[in-house]
Design a protein around this motif. Structure first.
Motif, PDB file in Angstrom:
ATOM      1  N   ALA A  23      42.287  71.347   2.513  1.00  0.00           N
ATOM      2  CA  ALA A  23      42.513  69.883   2.801  1.00  0.00           C
ATOM      3  C   ALA A  23      41.168  68.918   3.099  1.00  0.00           C
ATOM      4  O   ALA A  23      41.015  67.979   2.782  1.00  0.00           O
ATOM      5  N   ALA A  24      40.006  69.780   3.435  1.00  0.00           N
ATOM      6  CA  ALA A  24      38.876  69.262   3.623  1.00  0.00           C
ATOM      7  C   ALA A  24      38.062  69.032   2.529  1.00  0.00           C
ATOM      8  O   ALA A  24      36.938  68.298   2.646  1.00  0.00           O
ATOM      9  N   GLY A  25      38.427  69.244   1.184  1.00  0.00           N
ATOM     10  CA  GLY A  25      38.233  68.882   0.040  1.00  0.00           C
ATOM     11  C   GLY A  25      36.877  69.717  -0.350  1.00  0.00           C
ATOM     12  O   GLY A  25      36.260  69.484  -1.148  1.00  0.00           O
ATOM     13  N   LEU A  26      36.981  71.122   0.270  1.00  0.00           N
ATOM     14  CA  LEU A  26      35.779  71.978  -0.078  1.00  0.00           C
ATOM     15  C   LEU A  26      36.097  72.922  -1.137  1.00  0.00           C
ATOM     16  O   LEU A  26      34.964  73.516  -1.782  1.00  0.00           O
ATOM     17  N   PHE A  27      37.133  72.976  -1.726  1.00  0.00           N
ATOM     18  CA  PHE A  27      37.641  73.853  -2.896  1.00  0.00           C
ATOM     19  C   PHE A  27      38.629  73.083  -3.841  1.00  0.00           C
ATOM     20  O   PHE A  27      39.522  72.148  -3.508  1.00  0.00           O
ATOM     21  N   PRO A  28      38.402  73.472  -5.107  1.00  0.00           N
ATOM     22  CA  PRO A  28      39.384  72.592  -6.145  1.00  0.00           C
ATOM     23  C   PRO A  28      40.619  72.752  -6.134  1.00  0.00           C
ATOM     24  O   PRO A  28      41.645  72.222  -6.698  1.00  0.00           O
ATOM     25  N   ASP A  29      41.128  74.191  -5.648  1.00  0.00           N
ATOM     26  CA  ASP A  29      42.446  74.569  -5.566  1.00  0.00           C
ATOM     27  C   ASP A  29      42.786  75.430  -4.278  1.00  0.00           C
ATOM     28  O   ASP A  29      41.660  75.963  -3.802  1.00  0.00           O
ATOM     29  N   LEU A  30      43.778  75.846  -4.157  1.00  0.00           N
ATOM     30  CA  LEU A  30      44.184  76.712  -2.887  1.00  0.00           C
ATOM     31  C   LEU A  30      43.851  77.910  -2.801  1.00  0.00           C
ATOM     32  O   LEU A  30      43.203  78.692  -2.071  1.00  0.00           O
TER      33      LEU A  30
END
Length: 335
Positions: free
Chosen positions: A308-315
């Motif tokens: 959710a914090a936008g640190l990774f492109p996918d879960l």
């Protein structure tokens, strides 16, 4: 003639309660002003109760929640200036919740370099003793703060802190505690989850009833929240069940999104254990207790927050990082 103290709130009560075909929901502006009046203590409890229960009967909408958040935020400028990475509300009653494993997930997020401010209040009248969140904070090394200055210092030194609602805003606390008189939740409960009092770029929110996911996402959109996610979690907290597919619904970059988080573990078990032992929570972090299901709650919840914090492109990438953080965590109490 002395003006009745209810006069300021009366127009909003009339809007909601005029009757079939004439009543309507409040606009965002009207809801904001109503919240400011309630927080200022300028209206009698009877009128506050009428307003909140009429909103509940009609069904609160995104504009009303955004307006309530506007009014609440206006009363918290010093808290809003903190701007940590993640705002993490905790307001579930705890009746159906087990140990608060999400606290360990929040610590993993802090390990990832994300400053985290937890805040909340949980009704002791509805909570099992073992689910007492505040009783778990010291054993797992999360400092409790009562002022914006103390919160700022803890975010710098520890990367994480917890602010009790009654310290952060005695007036919002007073409104929330009206639930004890109503016997019902109100739009105040939703507001506390959505309002992001810390001014964080990312807000992670739990719900107990799935219809609140889109409501909270839509209100966050109206508020211009950069990133937000809601999921149906353990007891209504932001806590992912690793044995089930879980819907993540939220906001990023001004757009709504929805994604499914696949199960992480092939085990059927309730998040709320029959007789949870509070000592198990710090023991899990310290490595003196092994429980793959509980560990999956922690890493799965942390992954949802980091995604959710936008640190990774996918879960999936967030889950891999959460697993790495768990494996390399400092196995001590100090945060």
């Amino acid at each position: 003639m002395t003006e009745h103290p209810n006069a300021d709130l009366a127009p909003y009560v009339r809007i909601l309660g005029r009757g079939p075909g004439r009543s309507r929901n409040l606009t965002r502006e009207e809801a904001g002003e109503a919240m400011r009046l309630m927080l200022a203590g300028r209206v009698a409890p009877e009128s506050v109760g009428a307003l909140l229960m009429l909103m509940r009967f009609r069904g609160e909408n995104p504009e009303e929640i955004a307006g309530f958040c506007d009014g609440a935020r206006d009363s918290l400028p010093e808290w809003r200036a903190l701007a940590p990475s993640i705002d993490w509300p905790s307001y579930a009653a705890g009746r159906s919740r087990g140990l608060p494993y999400f606290l360990l997930a929040a610590r993993l997020c802090a390990m990832a370099g994300q400053t985290v401010m937890l805040h909340g209040w949980n009704s002791a009248a509805h909570m099992r003793a073992a689910a007492d969140l505040r009783g778990m904070l010291a054993p797992i090394g999360i400092p409790v703060v009562e002022t914006p200055e103390a919160a700022g210092a803890a975010l710098v030194s520890d990367g994480i802190c917890y602010a009790p609602l009654e310290a952060m805003s005695p007036d919002l606390y007073r409104l929330l505690r009206l639930r004890d008189l109503f016997g019902l939740r109100s739009a105040v409960n939703t507001t506390l989850r959505v309002m992001c009092p810390s001014g964080a770029a990312t807000s992670v929110q739990g719900v107990f009833h799935p219809p609140y996911r889109p409501l909270q996402a839509s209100a966050s959109m109206l508020l211009g929240q950069p990133r937000q996610v809601a999921l149906k979690g353990g007891g209504g907290e932001f806590e992912r069940n690793p044995a089930k597919s879980v819907t993540l619904e939220g906001v990023t970059g001004g757009a709504r999104y929805e994604t499914e988080a696949a199960p992480l573990i092939d085990e059927t078990r309730r998040l709320a254990e029959a007789e949870p032992d509070p000592a198990h929570l710090p023991a899990l972090w310290e490595g003196t207790r092994t429980d793959p299901f509980a560990e999956a709650i922690v890493t799965g919840t942390a992954a949802a927050a980091l995604f959710a914090a936008g640190l990774f492109p996918d879960l999936g990438a967030a889950e891999a990082e959460a697993g790495r953080l768990w494996a390399t965590r400092p196995r001590s109490q100090a945060a």
